[in-house]
Design a protein around this motif. Structure first.
Motif, short mmCIF file in Angstrom:
data_model
loop_
_atom_site.label_atom_id
_atom_site.label_comp_id
_atom_site.label_asym_id
_atom_site.label_seq_id
_atom_site.Cartn_x
_atom_site.Cartn_y
_atom_site.Cartn_z
N GLU A 1 -9.78 14.57 -5.81
CA GLU A 1 -8.62 13.68 -5.85
C GLU A 1 -8.98 12.34 -6.49
O GLU A 1 -8.20 11.78 -7.25
N LEU A 2 -10.17 11.85 -6.14
CA LEU A 2 -10.59 10.57 -6.72
C LEU A 2 -10.79 10.70 -8.23
O LEU A 2 -10.40 9.80 -8.99
N ASP A 3 -11.39 11.83 -8.65
CA ASP A 3 -11.57 12.03 -10.09
C ASP A 3 -10.23 12.10 -10.80
O ASP A 3 -10.02 11.51 -11.87
N LYS A 4 -9.29 12.85 -10.16
CA LYS A 4 -7.96 12.98 -10.74
C LYS A 4 -7.27 11.62 -10.82
O LYS A 4 -6.66 11.26 -11.84
N ALA A 5 -7.37 10.87 -9.71
CA ALA A 5 -6.73 9.55 -9.69
C ALA A 5 -7.36 8.61 -10.72
O ALA A 5 -6.66 7.84 -11.38
N GLU A 6 -8.71 8.69 -10.79
CA GLU A 6 -9.38 7.84 -11.79
C GLU A 6 -8.97 8.20 -13.21
O GLU A 6 -8.76 7.32 -14.06
N SER A 7 -8.84 9.52 -13.47
CA SER A 7 -8.39 9.93 -14.82
C SER A 7 -6.97 9.46 -15.10
O SER A 7 -6.65 8.98 -16.19
N GLU A 8 -6.09 9.57 -14.05
CA GLU A 8 -4.72 9.08 -14.21
C GLU A 8 -4.71 7.58 -14.45
O GLU A 8 -3.95 7.08 -15.28
N ILE A 9 -5.57 6.88 -13.69
CA ILE A 9 -5.62 5.42 -13.86
C ILE A 9 -6.08 5.07 -15.27
O ILE A 9 -5.54 4.17 -15.93
N LEU B 1 1.97 3.10 -7.78
CA LEU B 1 2.08 4.29 -6.93
C LEU B 1 0.78 5.09 -6.93
O LEU B 1 0.34 5.58 -5.88
N ALA B 2 0.17 5.21 -8.11
CA ALA B 2 -1.08 5.98 -8.20
C ALA B 2 -2.20 5.29 -7.40
O ALA B 2 -2.97 5.95 -6.68
N LEU B 3 -2.27 3.96 -7.49
CA LEU B 3 -3.28 3.24 -6.71
C LEU B 3 -3.05 3.39 -5.22
O LEU B 3 -3.99 3.57 -4.44
N ASN B 4 -1.78 3.34 -4.79
CA ASN B 4 -1.47 3.53 -3.37
C ASN B 4 -1.86 4.92 -2.90
O ASN B 4 -2.38 5.10 -1.79
N GLU B 5 -1.58 5.92 -3.75
CA GLU B 5 -1.95 7.29 -3.37
C GLU B 5 -3.46 7.44 -3.25
O GLU B 5 -3.97 8.10 -2.34
N VAL B 6 -4.21 6.80 -4.18
CA VAL B 6 -5.67 6.88 -4.12
C VAL B 6 -6.19 6.22 -2.84
O VAL B 6 -7.04 6.74 -2.12
N GLN B 7 -5.65 5.02 -2.52
CA GLN B 7 -6.09 4.35 -1.30
C GLN B 7 -5.72 5.15 -0.06
O GLN B 7 -6.50 5.24 0.89
N ALA B 8 -4.52 5.73 -0.07
CA ALA B 8 -4.11 6.55 1.08
C ALA B 8 -5.01 7.76 1.22
O ALA B 8 -5.41 8.14 2.33
N ALA B 9 -5.35 8.39 0.07
CA ALA B 9 -6.25 9.55 0.12
C ALA B 9 -7.61 9.14 0.66
O ALA B 9 -8.22 9.84 1.47
N LYS B 10 -8.13 7.97 0.21
CA LYS B 10 -9.42 7.49 0.70
C LYS B 10 -9.36 7.24 2.21
O LYS B 10 -10.24 7.65 2.96
#
Length: 408
Positions: free
Chosen positions: A258-266, A376-385
């Motif tokens: 998820e972090l890799d995906k979020a980082e790629s999206e970011i 939204l993507a940053l919030n999702e990453v923080q929520a996932a963390k």
């Protein structure tokens, strides 16, 4: 010394150094030691020996504690330590050296005393004199310098036993046998009592040993059961630990994806936002340049209008078209074409300006939309963390709590 070593030394002194013999057979060996001491006094201190005969003072009246307690009853310990050191090195004959040293150093005082005074001197004044370490040291030097041969002591011992045999022969045989019979009966009764005590102690010990053995077996069974339960709990805890480790690994892998995906999206959104910002900056620069060019063009047109006398009639100073009177003449075809051309150019410039403004607005809307998606993507990453961290922490707490309860 520790208690065990002190007891071992006591056993050694009693058995190997002959101190135990002093207490046996109605202190027969102790009386032999008294006879030997008196014979040594007769040889080394004859005047004091004769004085003791005159006042009827015998050796057992003042020297019994010297032999039975090794001088520990009355004398200070630092002096006793030296005496015991000599005893362990030289043997029990050292007691005669110390006794003769005491009598020799106290001879002048003892010659002035009577029977009661002599006993008081031995009981009170003599121990006080050796509270001084200097006096004790002098006494020990004197005792060590005295030479008392074992041959001489053996001779006196033989004399004592000969004397005792003569006394026994002079006694009535019936009385001697009766006394010996009483002594044997007393010894027999004492041995029977000791035998009964030992038998009772043996039975008591066996009963206590049986009880202790039963208790030990019960404790062993309980400990075996507890050990089996503990082993089972340990196996369960290890399985739970293994399961939690697998879940933790899965969670870590999922969170990593998820972090890799979020980082790629970011990264992707950041690159898009950067491109849009670059486009917007280019459009802004282009708009500014176009506005500047338009202003320059308008200024040129105004300048041309001001220079042209014919055009001046149709435009005022602000560059606006003046009103045409009904009485004025119709303009020439060349003037109309030039006017129409200027109007067309102005219309195109206004149209191009409007399109540029529209593109700028659209770019700003897209930028806002991308920023919203980025948030939204940053919030999702923080929520996932947070979710992964909370799950991992709760799993660790649960495992620790379970193991703690099982341990308790």
């Amino acid at each position: 010394m520790p208690e065990e070593q002190a007891f071992s030394v006591l056993v050694k002194i009693m058995f190997d150094y002959g101190l135990r013999e002093l207490f046996k057979q109605n202190f027969e060996d102790l009386h032999c030691k008294f006879y030997q001491l008196e014979r040594l006094m007769q040889e080394y201190i004859p005047d004091l020996y004769n004085h003791f005969l005159d006042i009827s003072l015998e050796a057992h009246m003042y020297a019994s504690q010297w032999f039975l307690t090794l001088f520990t009853a009355k004398f200070p310990l630092y002096m006793v330590f030296h005496i015991i050191d000599l005893l362990l090195c030289e043997g029990i004959s050292v007691i005669f050296n110390v006794a003769l040293g005491l009598l020799k150093t106290s001879k002048d005082d003892l010659l002035l005393t009577d029977f009661e005074g002599a006993l008081k001197f031995f009981r009170v004044q003599l121990p006080k004199r050796y509270r001084s370490e200097e006096n004790a040291k002098k006494l020990m030097e004197l005792a060590c310098n005295m030479k008392i041969s074992q041959k001489k002591l053996k001779k006196y011992e033989k004399e004592y036993h000969t004397m005792r045999e003569q006394q026994a022969q002079q006694e009535d045989p019936i009385e001697r046998f009766e006394r010996e019979n009483r002594r044997l009966q007393e010894a027999n009764m004492r041995l029977e009592q000791e035998n009964d005590d030992l038998a009772h102690e043996l039975v008591t010990s066996k009963i206590a040993l049986r009880k202790d053995l039963d208790n030990a077996e019960e404790k062993a069974d309980a400990l075996n059961k507890e050990l089996l339960m503990t082993k089972q709990k340990l196996i369960d805890a290890e399985e739970e630990k293994r399961r939690l480790e697998e879940e933790s690994a899965q969670l870590k892998e999922m969170c990593r994806r998820e972090l890799d995906k979020a980082e790629s999206e970011i990264k992707k959104n950041s690159s898009i936002i950067g491109d849009y910002k670059q486009i917007c900056s280019q459009l802004s620069e282009r708009l500014e340049k176009q506005q500047t060019a338009n202003k320059i063009e308008i200024e040129k047109i105004r300048q041309k209008v001001d220079d042209c006398e014919r055009c001046r009639e149709f435009f005022n100073k602000e560059g606006r078209v003046k009103g045409i009177s009904s009485t004025k003449e119709v303009l020439d075809e060349d003037t109309d074409e030039e006017k129409e051309t200027l109007k067309n150019q102005l219309r195109e410039m206004e149209l191009e300006l409007a399109q540029t403004k529209l593109q700028l607005v659209e770019a700003e809307c897209k930028i806002q939309d991308l920023e919203h998606h980025l948030g939204l993507a940053l919030n999702e990453v923080q929520a996932a963390k947070k979710t992964w961290f909370n799950r991992t922490l709760s799993s660790i707490k649960t495992a620790t709590g379970v193991q703690g309860k099982e341990t308790c």
